[in-house]
Design a protein around this motif. Structure first.
Motif, PDB file in Angstrom:
ATOM      1  N   LEU A  35      15.915  46.598  33.224  1.00 22.11           N
ATOM      2  CA  LEU A  35      16.471  47.735  32.502  1.00 22.11           C
ATOM      3  C   LEU A  35      17.880  48.103  32.952  1.00 22.11           C
ATOM      4  CD1 LEU A  35      13.240  49.917  32.718  1.00 22.11           C
ATOM      5  CD2 LEU A  35      13.943  48.430  30.821  1.00 22.11           C
ATOM      6  N   ILE A  36      18.332  47.504  34.052  1.00 30.64           N
ATOM      7  CA  ILE A  36      19.592  47.884  34.684  1.00 30.64           C
ATOM      8  C   ILE A  36      20.633  46.786  34.476  1.00 30.64           C
ATOM      9  CG2 ILE A  36      20.679  48.421  36.904  1.00 30.64           C
ATOM     10  CD1 ILE A  36      17.957  49.535  37.763  1.00 30.64           C
ATOM     11  N   ALA A  37      21.869  47.185  34.229  1.00 34.59           N
ATOM     12  CA  ALA A  37      22.975  46.244  34.062  1.00 34.59           C
ATOM     13  C   ALA A  37      23.269  45.552  35.396  1.00 34.59           C
ATOM     14  CB  ALA A  37      24.214  46.984  33.565  1.00 34.59           C
ATOM     15  N   ASP A  38      24.147  44.572  35.393  1.00 39.90           N
ATOM     16  CA  ASP A  38      24.504  43.829  36.609  1.00 39.90           C
ATOM     17  C   ASP A  38      25.021  44.740  37.718  1.00 39.90           C
ATOM     18  OD1 ASP A  38      23.751  41.478  35.410  1.00 39.90           O
ATOM     19  OD2 ASP A  38      25.790  40.934  34.798  1.00 39.90           O
ATOM     20  N   SER A  39      25.734  45.809  37.338  1.00 37.59           N
ATOM     21  CA  SER A  39      26.168  46.812  38.316  1.00 37.59           C
ATOM     22  C   SER A  39      25.860  48.189  37.738  1.00 37.59           C
ATOM     23  CB  SER A  39      27.650  46.667  38.640  1.00 37.59           C
ATOM     24  OG  SER A  39      28.434  46.870  37.500  1.00 37.59           O
ATOM     25  N   ASP A  95      18.463  55.416  16.728  1.00 38.77           N
ATOM     26  CA  ASP A  95      17.922  54.144  17.215  1.00 38.77           C
ATOM     27  C   ASP A  95      17.202  54.451  18.529  1.00 38.77           C
ATOM     28  OD1 ASP A  95      17.389  51.673  18.309  1.00 38.77           O
ATOM     29  OD2 ASP A  95      19.443  50.953  18.236  1.00 38.77           O
ATOM     30  N   GLY A  96      15.911  54.249  18.578  1.00 36.20           N
ATOM     31  CA  GLY A  96      15.103  54.630  19.738  1.00 36.20           C
ATOM     32  C   GLY A  96      15.160  53.675  20.920  1.00 36.20           C
ATOM     33  N   HIS A  97      15.935  52.603  20.854  1.00 34.71           N
ATOM     34  CA  HIS A  97      15.945  51.622  21.942  1.00 34.71           C
ATOM     35  C   HIS A  97      16.480  52.196  23.261  1.00 34.71           C
ATOM     36  CE1 HIS A  97      15.446  48.928  18.481  1.00 34.71           C
ATOM     37  NE2 HIS A  97      14.716  48.234  19.329  1.00 34.71           N
ATOM     38  N   ASN A  98      17.543  52.996  23.205  1.00 37.81           N
ATOM     39  CA  ASN A  98      18.066  53.598  24.434  1.00 37.81           C
ATOM     40  C   ASN A  98      17.051  54.551  25.064  1.00 37.81           C
ATOM     41  OD1 ASN A  98      20.482  52.235  24.295  1.00 37.81           O
ATOM     42  ND2 ASN A  98      21.616  53.951  23.434  1.00 37.81           N
ATOM     43  N   GLY A 116      22.180  48.105  25.883  1.00 44.25           N
ATOM     44  CA  GLY A 116      20.756  48.279  26.117  1.00 44.25           C
ATOM     45  C   GLY A 116      20.350  48.346  27.579  1.00 44.25           C
ATOM     46  N   LYS A 117      21.316  48.411  28.504  1.00 46.72           N
ATOM     47  CA  LYS A 117      21.027  48.460  29.948  1.00 46.72           C
ATOM     48  C   LYS A 117      21.646  49.711  30.564  1.00 46.72           C
ATOM     49  CE  LYS A 117      19.504  44.089  30.182  1.00 46.72           C
ATOM     50  NZ  LYS A 117      18.321  43.596  30.798  1.00 46.72           N
ATOM     51  N   LEU A 118      21.004  50.235  31.607  1.00 45.12           N
ATOM     52  CA  LEU A 118      21.524  51.403  32.315  1.00 45.12           C
ATOM     53  C   LEU A 118      22.743  51.006  33.141  1.00 45.12           C
ATOM     54  CD1 LEU A 118      18.449  52.178  31.802  1.00 45.12           C
ATOM     55  CD2 LEU A 118      18.728  53.684  33.737  1.00 45.12           C
ATOM     56  N   VAL A 119      23.846  51.737  32.950  1.00 46.69           N
ATOM     57  CA  VAL A 119      25.066  51.495  33.722  1.00 46.69           C
ATOM     58  C   VAL A 119      25.425  52.688  34.602  1.00 46.69           C
ATOM     59  CG1 VAL A 119      26.040  49.800  32.130  1.00 46.69           C
ATOM     60  CG2 VAL A 119      26.586  52.223  31.828  1.00 46.69           C
ATOM     61  N   ARG A 120      24.941  53.867  34.233  1.00 51.18           N
ATOM     62  CA  ARG A 120      25.208  55.075  35.020  1.00 51.18           C
ATOM     63  C   ARG A 120      23.985  55.970  34.946  1.00 51.18           C
ATOM     64  NH1 ARG A 120      30.404  57.873  33.266  1.00 51.18           N
ATOM     65  NH2 ARG A 120      31.221  55.907  34.011  1.00 51.18           N
ATOM     66  N   TRP A 121      23.611  56.531  36.108  1.00 50.16           N
ATOM     67  CA  TRP A 121      22.441  57.404  36.201  1.00 50.16           C
ATOM     68  C   TRP A 121      22.866  58.631  36.993  1.00 50.16           C
ATOM     69  CZ3 TRP A 121      17.042  54.913  36.980  1.00 50.16           C
ATOM     70  CH2 TRP A 121      16.048  55.882  36.974  1.00 50.16           C
ATOM     71  N   GLY A 174      27.322  49.890  42.828  1.00 54.81           N
ATOM     72  CA  GLY A 174      27.180  48.523  43.289  1.00 54.81           C
ATOM     73  C   GLY A 174      26.344  47.656  42.375  1.00 54.81           C
ATOM     74  N   LYS A 175      25.946  46.523  42.928  1.00 52.37           N
ATOM     75  CA  LYS A 175      25.178  45.515  42.192  1.00 52.37           C
ATOM     76  C   LYS A 175      23.725  45.952  42.007  1.00 52.37           C
ATOM     77  CE  LYS A 175      28.496  42.472  42.034  1.00 52.37           C
ATOM     78  NZ  LYS A 175      29.198  42.277  40.813  1.00 52.37           N
ATOM     79  N   ARG A 176      23.119  45.441  40.960  1.00 53.25           N
ATOM     80  CA  ARG A 176      21.729  45.756  40.635  1.00 53.25           C
ATOM     81  C   ARG A 176      20.796  45.443  41.806  1.00 53.25           C
ATOM     82  NH1 ARG A 176      20.191  42.977  35.549  1.00 53.25           N
ATOM     83  NH2 ARG A 176      20.839  41.197  36.752  1.00 53.25           N
TER      84      ARG A 176
END
Length: 176
Positions: free
Chosen positions: A76-80, A51-54, A160-165, A92-94
């Motif tokens: 593109l980023i989650a709430d935190s 699935d290419g969405h990520n 579908g959102k970034l939670v860790r980078w 922390g928060k977005r």
């Protein structure tokens, strides 16, 4: 003549009907034959995420960074979010992350990303999804000096959102 064809066809049918080991069976038997110097606390089994969405989300985040576009990055980023980079980390928060990343992005002039490769994986139990990206990053500082890094990013996504980078970078040795 029909009997001769049947004689040749019978062995082919028998060979085709025999079960062959699956990729998982081959991998499991190969791992058990190895004497690895480390063991994992939790077995990690990954597969390619078709699935290419990520992948799309991760690449859009890198493109937003390259273009200094926190507005595009916001979606593109989650709430935190957790971000680990050379010399520090952010948890922390977005909104706080976007302020911090804006300051970071303002230090780069003429930033260019030369993407070399990527890989999107998902754990076999579907509990974790990651995208890995390998690229070269080039920019000019405020004095016009060009610099570059070789970068590897691992980004974890949930819903579908970034939670860790996680950012790994290597500085190039200056030319003599």
């Amino acid at each position: 003549m029909k009997r001769i064809h049947l004689l040749f066809l019978a062995p082919l049918l028998m060979a085709a009907c025999q079960s062959k080991p699956t990729t998982e069976t081959v991998a499991a038997s190969a791992d058990s034959a190895l004497k690895l110097p480390y063991t994992l606390k939790k077995e990690r089994v990954w597969e390619m995420n078709t699935d290419g969405h990520n992948l799309q989300t991760a690449l859009n985040a890198i493109k937003a960074f390259e273009k200094n576009d926190t507005t595009a990055m916001k979606d593109l980023i989650a709430d935190s979010i957790q971000v680990y980079y050379e010399g520090g980390e952010f948890k922390g928060k977005r909104a706080d992350f976007l302020k911090a990343i804006k300051q970071e992005m303002d230090m780069y002039k003429n930033l260019q990303i030369d993407m070399e490769d990527w890989e999107s994986v998902i754990s076999k139990d579907k509990s974790e999804e990651w995208v890995g990206m390998w690229y070269k990053q080039k920019w000019q500082n405020d004095k016009g000096k060009t610099d570059s890094l070789q970068v590897y990013n691992d980004v974890q996504l949930k819903g579908g959102k970034l939670v860790r980078w996680v950012d790994y970078s290597r500085h190039y040795t200056p030319a003599k």
